[in-house]
Design an enzyme around this catalytic site. Structure first.
Site, mmCIF file in Angstrom:
data_model
loop_
_atom_site.group_PDB
_atom_site.id
_atom_site.type_symbol
_atom_site.label_atom_id
_atom_site.label_comp_id
_atom_site.label_asym_id
_atom_site.label_seq_id
_atom_site.Cartn_x
_atom_site.Cartn_y
_atom_site.Cartn_z
ATOM 1 C CG ASN A 173 15.588 -39.682 31.023
ATOM 2 O OD1 ASN A 173 14.521 -40.060 31.504
ATOM 3 N ND2 ASN A 173 16.489 -39.021 31.744
ATOM 4 C CG PHE A 206 9.279 -42.328 38.130
ATOM 5 C CD1 PHE A 206 10.584 -41.909 37.946
ATOM 6 C CD2 PHE A 206 8.516 -41.696 39.119
ATOM 7 C CE1 PHE A 206 11.128 -40.891 38.721
ATOM 8 C CE2 PHE A 206 9.052 -40.677 39.899
ATOM 9 C CZ PHE A 206 10.360 -40.274 39.690
ATOM 10 C CB SER A 230 11.780 -37.499 37.830
ATOM 11 O OG SER A 230 11.407 -37.749 36.486
ATOM 12 C CG ASN A 275 11.264 -37.247 32.282
ATOM 13 O OD1 ASN A 275 11.150 -36.271 31.547
ATOM 14 N ND2 ASN A 275 12.433 -37.806 32.554
ATOM 15 C CB THR A 276 6.494 -38.130 37.290
ATOM 16 O OG1 THR A 276 7.123 -39.390 37.005
ATOM 17 C CG2 THR A 276 5.167 -38.396 37.994
ATOM 18 C CE LYS A 296 19.034 -37.901 41.115
ATOM 19 N NZ LYS A 296 19.314 -39.158 40.432
ATOM 20 C CG ASN A 320 16.670 -36.182 38.677
ATOM 21 O OD1 ASN A 320 16.919 -36.626 37.552
ATOM 22 N ND2 ASN A 320 15.858 -36.789 39.512
#
Ligand SMILES: Cc1cc2nc3c(=O)[nH]c(=O)nc-3n(C[C@H](O)[C@H](O)[C@H](O)COP(=O)(O)O)c2cc1C
Length: 345
Positions: A115, A119, A179, A181-182, A217, A246
């Protein structure tokens, strides 16, 4: 039954299947009696699976990981499937769309997901409105992040804003800096910015009459040296726990064809292929620190994988991908499995 539903849902692109499932779940809860039937089907009650951490009594150690119910839209429904706790978020101060679609992919033969949601969420104010009606007995964690447009130098303000707004509505907090993805978010895991960020949130936390447990996390892609640094920062900032881990950037040892994986593009990998690495991270953290509470997450898809995490040193565990591939009976199976094991956490 689940196999049939899964077969039908897996015909749809992953994100559409998720929205459709949650929509159907909401609708079916309007049928009188359904809630009680589901509760009775999936709840496992036993003193043996209760856990006490940070003064909170968890009915069982199996939680729903962040990202599944980002906006706290489905707590009423999800709380009936036997989870010991549910983590909402990642929530950012302002609403944001996330990355362009498609951004969620199944790797069926690997029981894995890639994925790059980024966010996507309705923003902290909207989430608070939802939390005002949260089920009373459910333990809810608030996973907080920063908006994409906020530069890392100003990240602390975003985390503090989410922390303040959510404070009265969740039972514990998670600072998410892991994450993939940011853009550049994971740089916040570096020693100096991480210390600054945790200190800023912790200062706010300690100013409250009753501070809440504050966790961090982390990514599975950190080196042992980086993990050691993080443990030192935990001590320095009096952090209450770690969530490991994560999703990973790694694409090693996947069964899926490499062209198909390449076509899916960037993003974090979760599910079975992540299980060993996340357990290794937990083991390392536990070997260096016997006390710090750890929530173990990554690739838990059956009882044995749950036990591996607990044996490695996790006090609680969380599940995301396993819930997609195995369905809600997974939670019950793990809890039933744990009732047969004597634990010494
Ligand atoms: C679609 C998707 C979205 C996610 N979103 C978030 C998120 O917003 N915040 C977060 O901390 N973790 C997020 N995660 C990571 C999960 O919480 C979990 O750490 C990871 O998936 C590993 O667990 P699993 O192997 O059981 O899926 C997401 C995972 C997936 C698959």
């Amino acid at each position: 039954m689940f196999a049939l539903i899964k077969k039908a849902l897996f015909l749809f692109p992953a994100e559409i299947a998720h929205s459709l499932t949650m929509y159907l779940l909401k609708i079916s809860f309007k049928i009188p009696g359904i809630k009680n039937i589901i509760l009775r089907l999936f709840t496992v009650r036993s003193k043996k699976i209760e856990r006490k951490l940070w003064g909170i009594k968890f009915p069982n150690p199996v939680g729903l990981a962040a990202g599944f119910d980002k906006n706290a839209d489905f707590l009423n429904e999800l709380s009936c499937f036997g989870f010991g706790f549910i983590e909402i978020g990642t929530v950012t101060p302002l609403p944001q769309e996330g990355n362009p679609k498609p951004r969620l992919f199944r790797l069926i033969s690997d029981e894995a997901i890639i994925n790059r949601m980024g966010f996507n969420n309705k923003g902290v104010k909207s989430v608070v409105e939802k939390l005002k009606n949260r089920p009373k007995n459910l333990i809810v964690g608030g996973n907080i992040g920063k908006n994409k447009n906020t530069p890392n130098e100003k990240a602390s303000a975003d985390y503090v804003a989410c922390f303040d707004t959510l404070f009265d509505h969740v039972d514990y907090f998670v600072i998410n800096v892991s994450s993939p993805n940011t853009p550049n978010l994971r740089e916040l895991q570096d020693k100096t910015p991480l210390t600054k960020l945790i200190k800023a949130v912790q200062e706010r936390n300690k100013s409250k009459e009753t501070p809440k447990p504050l966790l961090l996390k982390i990514a599975p892609d950190l080196s042992n040296d980086q993990l050691t640094d993080i443990l030192n920062i935990c001590n320095e900032t009096q952090l209450d726990g770690l969530i490991a881990t994560n999703t990973t950037l790694s694409r090693d040892s996947l069964k899926e064809r490499s062209e198909a994986i390449e076509k899916m593009g960037a993003g974090g990998l979760s599910g079975l292929p992540l299980a060993d690495r996340s357990t290794e991270v937990i083991k390392f953290l536990r070997s260096k620190n016997q006390k710090i509470p750890i929530i173990g997450v990554g690739g838990v898809g059956d009882v044995s994988k749950a036990l591996e995490k607990i044996d490695a040193g996790a006090n609680l565990i969380q599940i995301y991908s396993g819930f997609i591939f195995k369905g809600p009976s997974l939670i019950k199976k793990i809890n039933e499995g744990l009732t047969k094991i004597v634990h010494n956490n």
